[in-house]
Design an enzyme around this catalytic site. Structure first.
Site, PDB file in Angstrom:
ATOM      1  N   SER A 211     -42.631  95.714  64.566  1.00  0.00           N
ATOM      2  CA  SER A 211     -41.666  94.892  64.548  1.00  0.00           C
ATOM      3  C   SER A 211     -41.858  93.859  63.404  1.00  0.00           C
ATOM      4  O   SER A 211     -42.975  94.230  62.658  1.00  0.00           O
ATOM      5  CB  SER A 211     -41.211  94.265  65.642  1.00  0.00           C
ATOM      6  OG  SER A 211     -40.081  93.574  65.638  1.00  0.00           O
ATOM      7  N   ASN A 212     -41.449  92.816  63.414  1.00  0.00           N
ATOM      8  CA  ASN A 212     -41.807  91.884  62.353  1.00  0.00           C
ATOM      9  C   ASN A 212     -41.364  90.539  62.871  1.00  0.00           C
ATOM     10  O   ASN A 212     -40.718  90.179  63.943  1.00  0.00           O
ATOM     11  CB  ASN A 212     -41.019  92.070  60.890  1.00  0.00           C
ATOM     12  CG  ASN A 212     -39.451  92.075  61.344  1.00  0.00           C
ATOM     13  OD1 ASN A 212     -39.017  91.207  61.594  1.00  0.00           O
ATOM     14  ND2 ASN A 212     -39.088  93.204  60.848  1.00  0.00           N
TER      15      ASN A 212
END
Ligand code: CTP
Length: 401
Positions: A211-212
């Site tokens: 993810s980020n």
């Protein structure tokens, strides 16, 4: 009037709570009535200890509403909010703010707020210690997250004889906020807007994912602003802790593929689509069904590309004004213009994510909007709510041509 003439009289509902500043609400109501607005006043029981309902009745020429049980045949709280375009609580006490944050409805005013689908403006006034208490701070934050416009109290002499923050904001400041909401209420009326926001998560196994750092803040603010300008808003939201504004239709998704499907379901017929989501560009080629143990796991994860949602929309191009976001760390505008062209967008907002204090998260940001061959509208540096306003102003300017 605060700025520019508003063409019509507005229907404004003013909620008055019990605090010393209740007398100032009388001044505010008088100003609104004098400029031609139709004002209904709801008072809490304690407000009536500070100012008599008669004062507001005389100022507005209308009955003042003080009890849930006054007119059961018309269900007072429902008919009041249906008739109004905006609900302003002036002053809002710590107690009422807490009740609203918790969704408690135990009198006419709090019931009316729960029943309202109109913009809410809240002007707190209280003792400094009460305003700064973590419970109040948290409650104000919750109201703001749900879309209420908070008119920050001013600093100055407080009734208890101290100096500090907690004084009701000036009448001009409150009226300016009311007008801003009323003015904005018209621009996107009848238009459907789609916003994507937040990160996506691409699973490696049942407990791990790629993810980020996106929190969804910018997209949520853009959705909120579109709503306050009268739009019907669909928000396609990746995993986030944040609460989207009341009144926005939210579709929660986890992966890029789920986001793509949700966007395709709502994009058709939308006037504007703003893609703020930080969609993962890659996902694991294989998702393990069981948690991978360290002694049996591979040292590398094979990746594959996720669908590029905005690019797909750009290819279809069926009348929706497409706005992308570009998070860049170098050659910002040059890279963003490449994306603008490659994805056949109508505009792109660029932000520099190389500074620690900008970009992802709830802090401030700096945005520039690029469009056409060399169109450029800098929105400057500011909080994400202000930038969301600037972005909608820029979109309107570009759409008008
Ligand atoms: N976007 C999308 N679908 C993807 C990836 C991005 O819709 N799979 C959208 C984002 O919401 C954003 C814009 O495209 O509006 C970002 O463009 P992109 O080229 O993906 O930017 P980066 O991910 O920053 O690209 P790069 O890593 O190549 O700089």
């Amino acid at each position: 009037m605060s700025d520019g003439a508003l063409p019509h009289a507005h229907r404004i509902l003013v909620g008055v709570c019990g605090g010393i500043a209740a007398y100032k609400a009388a001044g505010l109501v008088s100003t609104l009535v004098q400029r031609g607005d139709v004002v209904d006043v709801v008072m809490t029981e304690s407000a009536q200890r500070f100012v008599a309902p008669l004062t507001f009745a005389a100022l507005t020429g209308r009955r003042v509403h003080t009890s849930l049980w006054d007119d059961p045949e018309t269900i007072g709280h429902i008919s009041l909010v249906r008739a109004a375009q905006i609900f302003a609580i002036v002053p809002a006490t710590a107690n009422v703010i807490a009740k609203l944050a918790g969704g408690i409805a135990d009198d006419l005013l709090t019931n009316a707020v729960l029943a309202a689908r109109i913009p809410l403006v809240v002007a707190p006034a209280m003792n400094m210690a009460m305003y700064e208490h973590p419970a109040t701070v948290e409650n104000v934050r919750r109201l703001r997250e749900r879309g209420a416009l908070i008119v920050e109290p001013a600093s100055g002499y407080l009734a208890e004889g101290e100096y500090g923050v907690g004084r009701l904001a000036d009448e001009d400041a409150i009226i300016a906020q009311i007008d801003a909401v009323l003015r904005h209420g018209r621009e996107l009326r009848g238009q459907r807007i789609v916003v994507t926001a937040g990160p996506t998560r691409e699973a490696v196994d049942p407990v791990r994912f790629l993810s980020n750092a996106s929190t969804g803040t910018m997209g949520i603010e853009i959705a909120r602003e579109a709503l306050s300008r009268g739009a019907e808003v669909d928000l396609v939201l990746g995993p986030t802790q944040l609460e989207p504004p009341h009144g926005v239709r939210v579709r929660r998704v986890t992966t890029a593929e789920q986001m793509r499907r949700a966007v395709m379901e709502v994009a058709d017929g939308a006037a504007v689509l703003v893609a703020t989501a930080a969609v993962a560009d890659f996902r694991p080629a294989v998702t393990f069904a069981q948690k991978v143990k360290k002694n049996e796991g591979a040292e590398a994860i094979a990746l594959e590309r996720t669908p590029d949602i905005l690019e797909e929309l750009g290819r279809q191009k069926n009348g929706t004004f497409l706005v992308g976001f570009a998070a860049e760390t170098e050659r910002l505008e040059e890279n963003a213009r490449l994306k603008l062209r490659a994805k056949r967008l109508d505009a792109i907002a660029v932000n520099d994510v190389s500074h620690e204090e900008r970009g992802f998260g709830v802090g401030p940001n700096e945005l520039t909007v690029l469009y056409g061959d060399d169109g450029r509208i800098p929105l400057g540096f500011g909080g994400k709510r202000e930038l969301a306003r600037g972005l909608w102003d820029a979109i309107e300017q570009i759409r008008r041509g």
